[in-house]
Design a protein around this motif. Sequence first.
Motif, mmCIF file in Angstrom:
data_model
loop_
_atom_site.group_PDB
_atom_site.id
_atom_site.type_symbol
_atom_site.label_atom_id
_atom_site.label_comp_id
_atom_site.label_asym_id
_atom_site.label_seq_id
_atom_site.Cartn_x
_atom_site.Cartn_y
_atom_site.Cartn_z
ATOM 1 N N THR A 186 4.567 -1.077 3.016
ATOM 2 C CA THR A 186 3.773 0.132 2.855
ATOM 3 C C THR A 186 4.712 1.323 2.882
ATOM 4 O OG1 THR A 186 2.099 1.553 3.872
ATOM 5 C CG2 THR A 186 3.344 0.124 5.348
ATOM 6 N N ASN A 187 4.316 2.391 2.192
ATOM 7 C CA ASN A 187 5.139 3.602 2.208
ATOM 8 C C ASN A 187 4.654 4.605 3.240
ATOM 9 O OD1 ASN A 187 7.417 4.971 1.085
ATOM 10 N ND2 ASN A 187 6.009 6.426 0.137
ATOM 11 N N ASN A 188 3.535 4.329 3.884
ATOM 12 C CA ASN A 188 3.037 5.208 4.943
ATOM 13 C C ASN A 188 2.146 4.379 5.854
ATOM 14 O OD1 ASN A 188 2.436 7.388 6.524
ATOM 15 N ND2 ASN A 188 0.907 8.235 5.129
ATOM 16 N N GLY A 189 2.766 3.725 6.822
ATOM 17 C CA GLY A 189 2.042 2.855 7.715
ATOM 18 C C GLY A 189 2.962 1.777 8.241
ATOM 19 N N SER A 190 2.407 0.627 8.558
ATOM 20 C CA SER A 190 3.233 -0.468 9.063
ATOM 21 C C SER A 190 2.686 -1.796 8.566
ATOM 22 C CB SER A 190 3.262 -0.462 10.597
ATOM 23 O OG SER A 190 1.940 -0.605 11.105
ATOM 24 N N ALA A 211 -3.815 3.854 -2.140
ATOM 25 C CA ALA A 211 -4.103 4.483 -0.845
ATOM 26 C C ALA A 211 -5.218 3.699 -0.180
ATOM 27 C CB ALA A 211 -4.491 5.944 -1.009
ATOM 28 N N GLY A 212 -4.873 2.919 0.796
ATOM 29 C CA GLY A 212 -5.867 2.112 1.492
ATOM 30 C C GLY A 212 -5.205 0.958 2.193
ATOM 31 N N ALA A 213 -5.832 0.478 3.260
ATOM 32 C CA ALA A 213 -5.276 -0.643 4.015
ATOM 33 C C ALA A 213 -5.381 -1.929 3.210
ATOM 34 C CB ALA A 213 -6.017 -0.780 5.333
ATOM 35 N N VAL A 214 -4.403 -2.801 3.420
ATOM 36 C CA VAL A 214 -4.427 -4.143 2.840
ATOM 37 C C VAL A 214 -4.476 -5.128 4.008
ATOM 38 C CG1 VAL A 214 -3.228 -5.838 1.419
ATOM 39 C CG2 VAL A 214 -3.121 -3.403 0.818
ATOM 40 N N SER A 256 0.850 -1.191 0.000
ATOM 41 C CA SER A 256 0.000 0.000 0.000
ATOM 42 C C SER A 256 0.883 1.237 0.000
ATOM 43 C CB SER A 256 -0.923 0.038 1.220
ATOM 44 O OG SER A 256 -1.660 1.253 1.231
ATOM 45 N N THR A 257 0.556 2.178 -0.872
ATOM 46 C CA THR A 257 1.282 3.452 -0.870
ATOM 47 C C THR A 257 0.985 4.225 0.406
ATOM 48 O OG1 THR A 257 1.307 3.589 -3.274
ATOM 49 C CG2 THR A 257 1.534 5.654 -2.072
ATOM 50 N N ASN A 258 -0.247 4.130 0.875
ATOM 51 C CA ASN A 258 -0.648 4.897 2.062
ATOM 52 C C ASN A 258 -1.694 4.089 2.824
ATOM 53 O OD1 ASN A 258 -1.318 6.733 3.992
ATOM 54 N ND2 ASN A 258 -1.944 8.361 2.594
ATOM 55 N N GLY A 259 -1.214 3.270 3.749
ATOM 56 C CA GLY A 259 -2.138 2.462 4.526
ATOM 57 C C GLY A 259 -1.430 1.297 5.178
#
Length: 548
Positions: free
Chosen positions: A72-76, A226-229, A53-56
Motif C-alpha cells: 500500500t502507498n498509504n497504510g500498512s 483508494a480503499g482497504a484490501v 491499495s493506493t490509499n488503504g
Amino acid sequence: MYRWNNSISTEKINQMKKTLLHTAVAVSFLFLSQLSMAQSPTLGTAANFVLFSTNGAVSNTGITHLTGNVGTNNGSSTAFGNVDGVMHDNDGVSAKCASDLLICYNQLKAAIPTFFPASLMGNGQKLNAGIYAISASATLNNILTLDGQNDPNAQFIFQVAGSFSTGAAAQVVLINGAKACNVYWKIEGLVSLATGTKMKGTVIANNAAIQTYSIVELEGRLLSTAGAVTVDGLIAAMPIGCGSPVLTGPVAPNLFTTACYAFFSANGGVTNTGVSTITGDIGTNVGLTVGFAAINVTGTIHPIADVSTAKAASDILLTYGYLNTLPVDIKLLYPVQFGRNLTLTPHTYLMESACVFTDSLYLNAQGNANAVFVIKIVGALSTSTYAKVLLQNGAQAKNVYWLVTGAVEINGYSEFKGTIIANNGAINFKSGCKLEGRALTTMGSLATAAITANASPVCIPTAVALLNTVESATIYPNPMNTSIILTLADASVYNSQLSIYNALGKMMVTKLITKKSTTVTTNFPTGIYFYNLVGKDNTVQSGKLISE
C-alpha cells in the motif's frame, strides 16, 4: 413534371445524406471501438503486484498464498505469512505503483464500450472479446465463460458503474486461448468475492474497498485506487503472458565432482540403517562410510577417503561459496511457517532463521523446464513427517538447490526434491523418505534409514574420468605470494581453463592455459583459495591454495 421530379430527387438526396451520416457514425464508432480494443491497458509497475491499495490498509486472515508483490502507498500490510513476492508499504516502489495504477484506471475508463450486458452476469453466459459496460452494480453467479475464439490477443474489459459481487462458488472460465492477463474489471464501488469464487483478470476498484472470503482463487490482481484490501485464505497469482517476463531464476551453481554423489560429507561419518536404495555415489573425506549394501547402490561406495572424496571435499566449498554470495530476490519472512502449500516460482529465496517445513511446498516453473530455484536458509532445516516438495509446470529436481547453514533433518516418509548443501551441519534422513537429488555437507555426519534416493545421472568411471584422479598439472609455489607457475603434465591438457576462487566462492582469476608453463598473477589477500583446472575433454583437477 420537372418540379415534381426535382422534389423527389431532393428527398432522395436528403435520405441519402442521412444514410451516409448514420453509416459514417457507425463506421466511426466501430473504428474507435477497434482502436480502443487494439490498445492494451498499461499497468506499468502495478503489473508486479497481486494485492495493492493506493490509499488503504492491506490485510489478511487465514492461510493465504500469493505470487506477486503486496503493498500500500498509504497504510500498512498486515498478517500475511510467506509471500512469493516483496512487501512494499509507503516506499518508492509503492508510490510508482500508485501513479501507474491511476494511469491504467483512466485508460480503462476511457475505453469505448461495444456491449451493454445486464447487471446479472454468469449463469452459463458466454462472452467473446469486447468492452462491456454495465450502468449499475453487477453480480456474478455460477459460471461466466470468456471465449478467446483462438485469438491470443483477445481482450475483455468490463466497466461496472457500481459495486461488483460474486455468489458462492462463482467462476470465470477461459476457453479457446483467452488469457487472464487480457481480462480487466474496472469497478466503481466495493468488490466482494464470495467463498469459493474462482476469478480471472485484473480487478481495479476505484475509491472503494476490496474484500474476499475464504477459499477464493484468483489468477490476476486485486488493486484499489483508494480503499482497504482485505483477504481471507486467498490463493492468488499474477497472470503470466501478455509480455510478462519469463522467469528463469539464477544461474545454477556448478556442482563439479560432487554431482556424482547422492550423499557426501567433506568431514563426518556417513551411515545407513535398514535397506536403503541409492542411485549415486556415497562417501566422506574424513571418517567412514558404513551400512550401505552394494547390491542396493547404483554408484560407487567410498568406504574411506580417496582421491574422489578429496576432490569432492574441495569442490563442495566452491559450490557453497557461489550459493552463499548469490543475490537474493525474495525474503520469506516467516521461516517457521514454511511449506503449508506455499507456491514458489524461479527465484533466489532467503530465510534468515531456522526453517520448519510443514506439509507441502509447490515449485512452479511456469512452463520453463530450465528454470532454477535456490532456497537459502540461515539456520537449521527440519520437516514434518510426510512433508513434500512438489514440482509443477516443468520444474525439475536437478534445478532445485537448498543452501542450509546448519543441521538438516528430513522426517519420516517425506518426499524431497533438489540438492541440499549444508554448511557445518549434520544431515539426517529418517525412515521412509524419498530424495530426488542429493545431500552434501561441508562438515557433519550424514545418516539415512531405509530411504530411497536418486541422484541420476550416475557418474560412470571412464578412461577420461580417471584422469581426474591424477595430477594433470603442477602449481607452485604453494603457499603463494604474488604469482604462481602452472606447469601442464603433457600436451593433452593444453587449452585448459584455470579458475581460482576465494573461500566464499568469488572468482578471483580465470585464465586459458595454452602452453606447458604459465605464470598467473595472484596478488590476493592472505587466506585460503581453491582452484579448478578444466580440460577440453572435461578432465578436472581441483585443489587448495594458500596466500601469505
